[in-house]
Design a protein around this motif. Structure first.
Motif, PDB file in Angstrom:
ATOM      1  N   MET A  88       0.846  -1.186   0.000  1.00  0.00           N
ATOM      2  CA  MET A  88       0.000   0.000   0.000  1.00  0.00           C
ATOM      3  C   MET A  88       0.892   1.250   0.000  1.00  0.00           C
ATOM      4  SD  MET A  88      -1.369  -0.053   3.943  1.00  0.00           S
ATOM      5  CE  MET A  88      -1.552  -1.810   4.120  1.00  0.00           C
ATOM      6  N   ALA A  89       0.473   2.256  -0.752  1.00  0.00           N
ATOM      7  CA  ALA A  89       1.211   3.525  -0.890  1.00  0.00           C
ATOM      8  C   ALA A  89       2.505   3.399  -1.684  1.00  0.00           C
ATOM      9  CB  ALA A  89       1.500   4.165   0.480  1.00  0.00           C
ATOM     10  N   SER A  90       2.687   2.271  -2.371  1.00  0.00           N
ATOM     11  CA  SER A  90       3.912   2.154  -3.177  1.00  0.00           C
ATOM     12  C   SER A  90       3.798   2.970  -4.463  1.00  0.00           C
ATOM     13  CB  SER A  90       4.248   0.690  -3.475  1.00  0.00           C
ATOM     14  OG  SER A  90       3.175   0.067  -4.136  1.00  0.00           O
ATOM     15  N   SER A 134      -7.981  -1.858  -8.729  1.00  0.00           N
ATOM     16  CA  SER A 134      -8.869  -2.969  -8.338  1.00  0.00           C
ATOM     17  C   SER A 134      -9.715  -2.582  -7.109  1.00  0.00           C
ATOM     18  CB  SER A 134      -8.082  -4.258  -8.097  1.00  0.00           C
ATOM     19  OG  SER A 134      -7.194  -4.105  -7.021  1.00  0.00           O
ATOM     20  N   ASP A 135      -9.178  -1.699  -6.255  1.00  0.00           N
ATOM     21  CA  ASP A 135      -9.964  -1.231  -5.102  1.00  0.00           C
ATOM     22  C   ASP A 135     -11.244  -0.520  -5.564  1.00  0.00           C
ATOM     23  OD1 ASP A 135      -8.195  -2.203  -3.253  1.00  0.00           O
ATOM     24  OD2 ASP A 135      -7.210  -0.289  -2.860  1.00  0.00           O
ATOM     25  N   ASN A 136     -11.117   0.261  -6.652  1.00  0.00           N
ATOM     26  CA  ASN A 136     -12.309   0.970  -7.158  1.00  0.00           C
ATOM     27  C   ASN A 136     -13.330   0.006  -7.734  1.00  0.00           C
ATOM     28  OD1 ASN A 136     -10.247   3.678  -8.415  1.00  0.00           O
ATOM     29  ND2 ASN A 136     -11.191   3.406  -6.398  1.00  0.00           N
ATOM     30  N   LYS A 157     -14.276 -11.635   3.114  1.00  0.00           N
ATOM     31  CA  LYS A 157     -15.225 -11.228   2.059  1.00  0.00           C
ATOM     32  C   LYS A 157     -14.598 -10.170   1.152  1.00  0.00           C
ATOM     33  CE  LYS A 157     -19.565 -12.711   3.948  1.00  0.00           C
ATOM     34  NZ  LYS A 157     -20.554 -12.407   4.973  1.00  0.00           N
ATOM     35  N   PHE A 158     -13.841  -9.274   1.763  1.00  0.00           N
ATOM     36  CA  PHE A 158     -13.142  -8.258   0.952  1.00  0.00           C
ATOM     37  C   PHE A 158     -12.227  -8.950  -0.065  1.00  0.00           C
ATOM     38  CE2 PHE A 158      -9.384  -5.733   0.018  1.00  0.00           C
ATOM     39  CZ  PHE A 158      -9.939  -4.535  -0.398  1.00  0.00           C
ATOM     40  N   ARG A 159     -11.493  -9.964   0.393  1.00  0.00           N
ATOM     41  CA  ARG A 159     -10.563 -10.671  -0.497  1.00  0.00           C
ATOM     42  C   ARG A 159     -11.319 -11.413  -1.598  1.00  0.00           C
ATOM     43  NH1 ARG A 159      -6.236  -7.741   0.155  1.00  0.00           N
ATOM     44  NH2 ARG A 159      -5.491  -7.705   2.281  1.00  0.00           N
ATOM     45  N   ASN A 160     -12.514 -11.921  -1.291  1.00  0.00           N
ATOM     46  CA  ASN A 160     -13.304 -12.595  -2.336  1.00  0.00           C
ATOM     47  C   ASN A 160     -13.729 -11.598  -3.411  1.00  0.00           C
ATOM     48  OD1 ASN A 160     -12.998 -14.991  -1.033  1.00  0.00           O
ATOM     49  ND2 ASN A 160     -14.999 -14.945  -0.003  1.00  0.00           N
ATOM     50  N   LEU A 161     -14.113 -10.402  -2.946  1.00  0.00           N
ATOM     51  CA  LEU A 161     -14.488  -9.356  -3.922  1.00  0.00           C
ATOM     52  C   LEU A 161     -13.275  -8.954  -4.772  1.00  0.00           C
ATOM     53  CD1 LEU A 161     -16.781  -7.078  -1.716  1.00  0.00           C
ATOM     54  CD2 LEU A 161     -17.507  -8.596  -3.579  1.00  0.00           C
ATOM     55  N   GLU A 162     -12.121  -8.957  -4.123  1.00  0.00           N
ATOM     56  CA  GLU A 162     -10.890  -8.605  -4.839  1.00  0.00           C
ATOM     57  C   GLU A 162     -10.611  -9.634  -5.946  1.00  0.00           C
ATOM     58  OE1 GLU A 162      -7.005  -6.585  -3.168  1.00  0.00           O
ATOM     59  OE2 GLU A 162      -7.092  -8.656  -2.466  1.00  0.00           O
ATOM     60  N   THR A 163     -10.812 -10.907  -5.607  1.00  0.00           N
ATOM     61  CA  THR A 163     -10.613 -11.965  -6.608  1.00  0.00           C
ATOM     62  C   THR A 163     -11.599 -11.790  -7.763  1.00  0.00           C
ATOM     63  OG1 THR A 163      -9.831 -13.464  -4.904  1.00  0.00           O
ATOM     64  CG2 THR A 163     -10.620 -14.486  -6.939  1.00  0.00           C
ATOM     65  N   ALA A 190      -3.812  -1.233 -11.164  1.00  0.00           N
ATOM     66  CA  ALA A 190      -3.176  -1.084  -9.852  1.00  0.00           C
ATOM     67  C   ALA A 190      -3.890  -2.060  -8.934  1.00  0.00           C
ATOM     68  CB  ALA A 190      -3.344   0.344  -9.347  1.00  0.00           C
ATOM     69  N   THR A 191      -3.183  -3.082  -8.485  1.00  0.00           N
ATOM     70  CA  THR A 191      -3.820  -4.091  -7.633  1.00  0.00           C
ATOM     71  C   THR A 191      -3.736  -3.643  -6.174  1.00  0.00           C
ATOM     72  OG1 THR A 191      -1.743  -5.291  -7.390  1.00  0.00           O
ATOM     73  CG2 THR A 191      -3.156  -5.945  -9.220  1.00  0.00           C
ATOM     74  N   GLY A 192      -4.574  -4.192  -5.340  1.00  0.00           N
ATOM     75  CA  GLY A 192      -4.488  -3.911  -3.905  1.00  0.00           C
ATOM     76  C   GLY A 192      -3.221  -4.553  -3.343  1.00  0.00           C
ATOM     77  N   ARG A 218      -6.562   3.148   5.390  1.00  0.00           N
ATOM     78  CA  ARG A 218      -5.802   1.880   5.348  1.00  0.00           C
ATOM     79  C   ARG A 218      -6.210   1.007   6.534  1.00  0.00           C
ATOM     80  NH1 ARG A 218      -3.054   2.845   0.378  1.00  0.00           N
ATOM     81  NH2 ARG A 218      -2.796   5.084   0.316  1.00  0.00           N
ATOM     82  N   PRO A 219      -7.216   0.167   6.331  1.00  0.00           N
ATOM     83  CA  PRO A 219      -7.748  -0.593   7.463  1.00  0.00           C
ATOM     84  C   PRO A 219      -6.716  -1.496   8.139  1.00  0.00           C
ATOM     85  CG  PRO A 219      -8.634  -1.392   5.353  1.00  0.00           C
ATOM     86  CD  PRO A 219      -7.909  -0.134   5.074  1.00  0.00           C
ATOM     87  N   LEU A 220      -5.734  -1.969   7.365  1.00  0.00           N
ATOM     88  CA  LEU A 220      -4.752  -2.881   7.965  1.00  0.00           C
ATOM     89  C   LEU A 220      -3.832  -2.161   8.958  1.00  0.00           C
ATOM     90  CD1 LEU A 220      -3.725  -5.133   4.941  1.00  0.00           C
ATOM     91  CD2 LEU A 220      -5.118  -5.762   6.901  1.00  0.00           C
TER      92      LEU A 220
HETATM   93  O1  LIG Z   1      -2.310  -4.068   1.568  1.00  0.00           O
HETATM   94  C1  LIG Z   1      -3.478  -4.452   1.612  1.00  0.00           C
HETATM   95  O2  LIG Z   1      -3.805  -5.589   2.008  1.00  0.00           O
HETATM   96  C2  LIG Z   1      -4.550  -3.537   1.174  1.00  0.00           C
HETATM   97  C3  LIG Z   1      -4.225  -2.507   0.345  1.00  0.00           C
HETATM   98  C4  LIG Z   1      -5.222  -1.569  -0.160  1.00  0.00           C
HETATM   99  O3  LIG Z   1      -4.901  -1.185  -1.513  1.00  0.00           O
HETATM  100  P1  LIG Z   1      -3.656  -0.267  -1.923  1.00  0.00           P
HETATM  101  O4  LIG Z   1      -2.449  -1.141  -2.000  1.00  0.00           O
HETATM  102  O5  LIG Z   1      -4.049   0.297  -3.255  1.00  0.00           O
HETATM  103  O6  LIG Z   1      -3.520   0.793  -0.886  1.00  0.00           O
HETATM  104  C5  LIG Z   1      -6.626  -2.142  -0.136  1.00  0.00           C
HETATM  105  O7  LIG Z   1      -6.769  -3.153  -1.109  1.00  0.00           O
HETATM  106  C6  LIG Z   1      -6.922  -2.727   1.204  1.00  0.00           C
HETATM  107  O8  LIG Z   1      -6.901  -1.688   2.109  1.00  0.00           O
HETATM  108  C7  LIG Z   1      -5.937  -3.823   1.599  1.00  0.00           C
END
Ligand SMILES: O=C(O)C1=C[C@@H](OP(=O)(O)O)[C@@H](O)[C@H](O)C1
Ligand SMILES: Nc1ncnc2c1ncn2[C@@H]1O[C@H](COP(=O)(O)OP(=O)(O)O)[C@@H](O)[C@H]1O
Length: 322
Positions: A138-140, A160-162, A184-190, A205-207, A246-248
């Motif tokens: 994240m933030a790279s 992909s977040d959008n 569930k978030f990860r399933n939506l990401e897939t 741009a992937t998460g 950034r929830p993590l």
């Molecule tokens: O590092 C991660 O696990 C995450 C990164 C976020 O995306 P960005 O990398 O675009 O910030 C977003 O998918 C989510 O908060 C989880």
């Protein structure tokens, strides 16, 4: 020799740069001027596509040899097939002293040139175009750099977040993460990556965590580029923007959590076709630090890395119709 006019001629610590205007009566030269830099003994680099075109022609090589003689340099003239950001930067740096602004503005024009080179490389290998996936913490800079790369190539750009947000009525990712939980978030990401994997001519741009799920790799249907940014620079960026989205990182010390995540994720990121180390890039460009690298400078290097991945067949685009 009368045909060749010399413009500027700078000789600095054994390195010569001259600008040669196109000679009259030499029909296969175009009218623009070309910069010649003598990068190492015996090799004159001809930056830019016009330079390469000229050097590819016997009359061009003859004229350049003559011009170099006038510069009192006994050099052969060869056409370098490409140049990279570093070569160009070195030439620019010699010309402009140590002016960081001068260096960085050069990347604007390089972006155009690099995208043309990559487009040509892609066209040789695929009629359908390719996809480029940016991976990393994240933030790279996956989104900001990805947008620049897409714009330069005239490709579509997706974060992909959008896409995930669009599945959940536009709720921000942070809320989805908190309300539905990480699984569930990860399933939506897939689901998002699967949908994007059908497309060509796009930059994604992937998460930051997407590549940790082994199954997701089959949906990264293109050249993968890892933007490898030191943790301290990620922290610096996040300190500026805040960590609320950034929830993590919620309720944690950003530096130690990012360091932990980086250790855990590094082997996944390392599976990318290309690794773009921002630390190495900043050092190569003799910039003060990673923070001095603009998104444009990084985008230039992404284009170069992708081109090399294609040339070295690290990634082979599927045949047309697939
Ligand atoms: O590092 C991660 O696990 C995450 C990164 C976020 O995306 P960005 O990398 O675009 O910030 C977003 O998918 C989510 O908060 C989880
Ligand atoms: N090279 C850079 N120079 C300046 N700011 C940057 C750079 N790369 C990223 N940033 C900033 O850092 C933050 C995170 O970048 P972003 O592209 O959203 O990262 P990611 O998509 O990897 O999470 C943004 O505020 C962005 O403007």
């Amino acid at each position: 020799m009368a045909a060749v006019m010399l413009g500027r001629n700078v000789v600095l610590s054994g390195v010569s740069c001259g600008v040669i205007s196109s000679p009259r009566g030499c029909p296969d030269w175009e009218s623009s001027s070309v910069r010649v830099s003598l990068e190492r003994p015996g090799v004159a680099a001809l930056p830019g596509s016009s330079g390469r075109r000229i050097a590819a022609q016997p009359s061009g090589r003859w004229a350049l040899r003559a011009a170099l003689k006038e510069l009192s340099v006994d050099n052969d003239v060869v056409a370098l097939p490409t140049r990279n950001a570093l070569q160009v930067h070195k030439v620019e740096k010699r010309k402009s002293g140590d002016d960081q602004t001068g260096k960085l503005s050069e990347f604007e024009s390089l972006l155009e040139e690099k995208s043309e080179e990559l487009s040509q490389e892609v066209a040789l290998r695929s009629q359908n175009g390719i996809a480029i996936y940016l991976i990393g913490m994240m933030a790279s800079g996956k989104s900001i750099v990805g947008r620049e790369v897409a714009k330069a190539l005239n490709y579509k750009f997706f974060d992909s977040d959008n896409v995930i947000e669009s599945y959940e009525g536009g709720k921000p990712c942070r809320e989805i993460f908190v309300l539905l939980g990480e699984t569930k978030f990860r399933n939506l990401e897939t689901k998002a990556l699967q949908m994007l994997s059908e497309e060509k001519c796009l930059v994604v741009a992937t998460g930051g965590g997407a590549v940790c799920k082994v199954d997701n790799w089959k949906y990264l249907n293109g050249v993968t580029v890892w933007l490898d940014v030191p943790v301290e620079d990620l922290v610096r960026r996040l300190n500026k923007t805040g960590t609320e989205t950034r929830p993590l990182l919620s309720g944690k010390c950003a530096k130690s959590e990012l360091s932990r995540l980086m250790r855990e994720r590094r082997p996944h990121y390392a599976k990318a076709h290309c690794r773009l180390s921002l630390k190495a890039l900043a050092e190569n460009l003799e910039l003060t630090d990673v923070g001095a690298l603009t998104p444009t400078a990084i985008a230039v290097q992404v284009l170069e890395e992708v081109k090399q991945a294609l040339q070295q067949e690290k990634y082979i685009p599927p045949p047309s119709g697939h």
